[in-house]
Design a protein around this motif. Structure first.
Motif, PDB file in Angstrom:
ATOM      1  N   THR A   1       0.852  -1.188   0.000  1.00 34.23           N
ATOM      2  CA  THR A   1       0.000   0.000   0.000  1.00 34.23           C
ATOM      3  C   THR A   1       0.889   1.239   0.000  1.00 34.23           C
ATOM      4  O   THR A   1       1.835   1.329   0.780  1.00 34.23           O
ATOM      5  N   TYR A   2       0.585   2.185  -0.880  1.00 34.56           N
ATOM      6  CA  TYR A   2       1.410   3.386  -1.015  1.00 34.56           C
ATOM      7  C   TYR A   2       0.619   4.618  -0.576  1.00 34.56           C
ATOM      8  O   TYR A   2      -0.532   4.828  -0.982  1.00 34.56           O
ATOM      9  N   PHE A   3       1.271   5.427   0.245  1.00 34.43           N
ATOM     10  CA  PHE A   3       0.722   6.712   0.659  1.00 34.43           C
ATOM     11  C   PHE A   3       1.630   7.818   0.129  1.00 34.43           C
ATOM     12  O   PHE A   3       2.834   7.628  -0.023  1.00 34.43           O
ATOM     13  N   GLU A   4       1.018   8.980  -0.117  1.00 40.78           N
ATOM     14  CA  GLU A   4       1.772  10.131  -0.610  1.00 40.78           C
ATOM     15  C   GLU A   4       1.704  11.260   0.414  1.00 40.78           C
ATOM     16  O   GLU A   4       0.637  11.519   0.990  1.00 40.78           O
ATOM     17  N   MET A   5       2.824  11.923   0.650  1.00 42.73           N
ATOM     18  CA  MET A   5       2.871  13.000   1.637  1.00 42.73           C
ATOM     19  C   MET A   5       2.281  14.290   1.082  1.00 42.73           C
ATOM     20  O   MET A   5       2.553  14.661  -0.055  1.00 42.73           O
ATOM     21  N   GLU A   6       1.489  14.966   1.912  1.00 41.00           N
ATOM     22  CA  GLU A   6       0.950  16.283   1.589  1.00 41.00           C
ATOM     23  C   GLU A   6       1.222  17.210   2.767  1.00 41.00           C
ATOM     24  O   GLU A   6       0.796  16.938   3.892  1.00 41.00           O
ATOM     25  N   ALA A   7       1.945  18.287   2.504  1.00 43.21           N
ATOM     26  CA  ALA A   7       2.334  19.208   3.574  1.00 43.21           C
ATOM     27  C   ALA A   7       1.486  20.474   3.606  1.00 43.21           C
ATOM     28  O   ALA A   7       1.619  21.284   4.523  1.00 43.21           O
ATOM     29  N   GLU A   8       0.613  20.653   2.614  1.00 45.14           N
ATOM     30  CA  GLU A   8      -0.206  21.868   2.572  1.00 45.14           C
ATOM     31  C   GLU A   8      -1.216  21.863   3.711  1.00 45.14           C
ATOM     32  O   GLU A   8      -1.826  20.843   4.033  1.00 45.14           O
ATOM     33  N   ASP A   9      -1.419  23.050   4.302  1.00 45.27           N
ATOM     34  CA  ASP A   9      -2.377  23.238   5.393  1.00 45.27           C
ATOM     35  C   ASP A   9      -2.065  22.343   6.587  1.00 45.27           C
ATOM     36  O   ASP A   9      -2.976  21.920   7.323  1.00 45.27           O
ATOM     37  N   CYS A  10      -0.797  22.028   6.783  1.00 48.88           N
ATOM     38  CA  CYS A  10      -0.376  21.225   7.935  1.00 48.88           C
ATOM     39  C   CYS A  10       0.553  22.057   8.819  1.00 48.88           C
ATOM     40  O   CYS A  10       1.194  22.996   8.357  1.00 48.88           O
ATOM     41  N   GLN A  11       0.631  21.692  10.076  1.00 44.89           N
ATOM     42  CA  GLN A  11       1.554  22.358  10.979  1.00 44.89           C
ATOM     43  C   GLN A  11       2.994  22.076  10.563  1.00 44.89           C
ATOM     44  O   GLN A  11       3.258  21.069   9.898  1.00 44.89           O
ATOM     45  N   PRO A  12       3.944  22.952  10.923  1.00 45.28           N
ATOM     46  CA  PRO A  12       5.352  22.710  10.585  1.00 45.28           C
ATOM     47  C   PRO A  12       5.817  21.350  11.096  1.00 45.28           C
ATOM     48  O   PRO A  12       5.480  20.945  12.219  1.00 45.28           O
ATOM     49  N   CYS A  13       6.560  20.639  10.255  1.00 46.43           N
ATOM     50  CA  CYS A  13       7.119  19.323  10.576  1.00 46.43           C
ATOM     51  C   CYS A  13       6.071  18.212  10.578  1.00 46.43           C
ATOM     52  O   CYS A  13       6.362  17.092  11.019  1.00 46.43           O
TER      53      CYS A  13
ATOM     54  N   VAL B   1       2.852  16.167   8.209  1.00 48.30           N
ATOM     55  CA  VAL B   1       2.298  15.935   6.880  1.00 48.30           C
ATOM     56  C   VAL B   1       1.053  15.069   7.017  1.00 48.30           C
ATOM     57  O   VAL B   1       0.830  14.426   8.039  1.00 48.30           O
ATOM     58  N   ARG B   2       0.242  15.057   5.966  1.00 47.51           N
ATOM     59  CA  ARG B   2      -0.871  14.112   5.854  1.00 47.51           C
ATOM     60  C   ARG B   2      -0.472  13.028   4.859  1.00 47.51           C
ATOM     61  O   ARG B   2       0.252  13.303   3.890  1.00 47.51           O
ATOM     62  N   LEU B   3      -0.950  11.816   5.072  1.00 47.13           N
ATOM     63  CA  LEU B   3      -0.649  10.694   4.191  1.00 47.13           C
ATOM     64  C   LEU B   3      -1.901  10.353   3.385  1.00 47.13           C
ATOM     65  O   LEU B   3      -2.903   9.878   3.930  1.00 47.13           O
ATOM     66  N   ARG B   4      -1.839  10.628   2.075  1.00 48.84           N
ATOM     67  CA  ARG B   4      -2.964  10.375   1.178  1.00 48.84           C
ATOM     68  C   ARG B   4      -2.781   9.024   0.492  1.00 48.84           C
ATOM     69  O   ARG B   4      -1.683   8.696   0.021  1.00 48.84           O
ATOM     70  N   LEU B   5      -3.838   8.239   0.468  1.00 47.21           N
ATOM     71  CA  LEU B   5      -3.772   6.926  -0.186  1.00 47.21           C
ATOM     72  C   LEU B   5      -3.503   7.110  -1.670  1.00 47.21           C
ATOM     73  O   LEU B   5      -4.241   7.800  -2.367  1.00 47.21           O
ATOM     74  N   ARG B   6      -2.432   6.466  -2.153  1.00 48.14           N
ATOM     75  CA  ARG B   6      -2.025   6.614  -3.551  1.00 48.14           C
ATOM     76  C   ARG B   6      -2.329   5.355  -4.357  1.00 48.14           C
ATOM     77  O   ARG B   6      -2.842   5.424  -5.476  1.00 48.14           O
TER      78      ARG B   6
ATOM     79  N   PHE C   1      -8.858   2.655   8.838  1.00 45.48           N
ATOM     80  CA  PHE C   1      -8.061   3.757   9.384  1.00 45.48           C
ATOM     81  C   PHE C   1      -8.063   4.991   8.477  1.00 45.48           C
ATOM     82  O   PHE C   1      -7.285   5.916   8.705  1.00 45.48           O
ATOM     83  N   LEU C   2      -8.939   4.991   7.462  1.00 46.89           N
ATOM     84  CA  LEU C   2      -8.940   6.077   6.486  1.00 46.89           C
ATOM     85  C   LEU C   2     -10.068   7.062   6.754  1.00 46.89           C
ATOM     86  O   LEU C   2     -11.124   6.699   7.285  1.00 46.89           O
ATOM     87  N   GLU C   3      -9.843   8.314   6.345  1.00 49.28           N
ATOM     88  CA  GLU C   3     -10.856   9.364   6.381  1.00 49.28           C
ATOM     89  C   GLU C   3     -10.926  10.010   5.005  1.00 49.28           C
ATOM     90  O   GLU C   3      -9.897  10.270   4.383  1.00 49.28           O
ATOM     91  N   GLU C   4     -12.151  10.276   4.530  1.00 47.03           N
ATOM     92  CA  GLU C   4     -12.329  10.892   3.217  1.00 47.03           C
ATOM     93  C   GLU C   4     -12.366  12.408   3.355  1.00 47.03           C
ATOM     94  O   GLU C   4     -13.092  12.961   4.193  1.00 47.03           O
ATOM     95  N   MET C   5     -11.556  13.072   2.529  1.00 50.24           N
ATOM     96  CA  MET C   5     -11.525  14.530   2.514  1.00 50.24           C
ATOM     97  C   MET C   5     -11.375  14.994   1.068  1.00 50.24           C
ATOM     98  O   MET C   5     -10.372  14.685   0.412  1.00 50.24           O
TER      99      MET C   5
END
Length: 289
Positions: A90-102, A104-109, A120-124
């Motif tokens: 399973t691959y996740f992709e990092m997203e740093a936008e609209d996140c606190q410094p240091c 990231v969010r992990l988006r299912l890729r 363990f997933l949430e839809e946004m």
């Protein structure tokens, strides 16, 4: 003379740390080898155990807990758009936008085969992201029932377990990461050196007869990190800390001696050893039998 005293003090401090706190070099290496062997024997097909923290580095610190990384083998984090996807991973992709410094969010890729992370997933916004809270809540058990920051802890706060993912890494990604850090976070090598030189000049101008200013922390190293504060060291010139019983005391200098008995790990008490001339610290002294 003064340089010789400093060198002897450094050697004495190293010996004290080796024999009373961290252990000898051989002792530290032995603990590291034992950790490696234990992690290897505990590792399973779907996960790798890594003893981390101070004990993972071979340091047995009084009052320190045991930190263990649980590295999942069937999930990876990727950044490259043209990455080769392995089967049953399973691959996740990092997203740093609209996140606190240091953070990231992990988006299912991408995923194939058995999907472990469904609950363990949430839809946004039409995308699915890994929920850190859901993951930790469902992984608590009798051994580690407490959520402690990013970790799961036991009831005695002596064990911290963190679930970790590996990152798919290539040479191109490493180069891209280095370029991103240079141009977006820490700046180029020339920029870092310029900040360091500016700090040195500023500290030199601010320093006075009785004190020296030193810009420390990340900014002192030339790194302008978003959200980081400014750390300053105020070094008193009319007081020193000594360890040797026989040493030459300078006039108008107050001397303190380190006393680590009955102190917390990495802390010490400073006992008044000698002073002459004006005594600045009279209001800050406590008498202890």
């Amino acid at each position: 003379m003064e340089e010789s005293i400093r060198q002897n003090a450094s050697i004495a401090l190293h010996r004290y740390l080796s024999h009373n706190i961290t252990g000898t070099e051989k002792h530290v290496k032995t603990i590291r080898m034992m950790n490696n062997a234990k992690d290897y024997l505990q590792t399973m097909r779907n996960c790798t155990f890594i003893t981390s923290g101070s004990f993972g580095e071979g340091l047995v610190m009084r009052g320190s807990d045991l930190d263990v990384m649980y590295v999942c083998k069937f999930a990876e984090v990727c950044e490259d758009k043209n990455v080769y996807f392995k089967p049953n991973i399973t691959y996740f992709e990092m997203e740093a936008e609209d996140c606190q410094p240091c953070f990231v969010r992990l988006r299912l890729r991408y995923f194939t085969g058995r999907f472990f992370f469904g609950s363990f997933l949430e839809e946004m916004g039409g995308n699915y992201y890994l929920s850190n809270a859901k993951l930790k809540e469902q992984m608590t058990d009798l051994r580690c029932p407490t959520i402690h920051g990013p970790c799961l802890s036991d009831t005695n706060d002596t064990l911290d377990i963190a679930l970790c993912f590996r990152k798919s890494s290539t040479q191109n990604e490493s180069i891209a990461l280095y370029q991103y850090l240079c141009h977006n976070i820490i700046g180029t090598e020339k920029h870092v050196k310029t900040i360091r030189m500016t700090n040195n000049a500023k500290d030199c101008l601010k320093s006075k007869g009785n004190c020296t200013y030193i810009t420390s922390g990340s900014y002192g190293e030339g790194l302008e990190m978003r959200g980081s504060d400014l750390d300053l060291m105020y070094v008193c010139k009319f007081a020193e800390v000594c360890e040797y019983k026989q040493m030459c005391f300078k006039p108008n200098i107050t001397y303190f001696e380190m006393d680590t008995e009955d102190s917390q790990p990495c802390f010490t008490r400073l006992r008044l050893r000698y002073f002459s001339g004006r005594f600045f610290f009279a209001c800050f002294i406590e008498e202890i039998d």
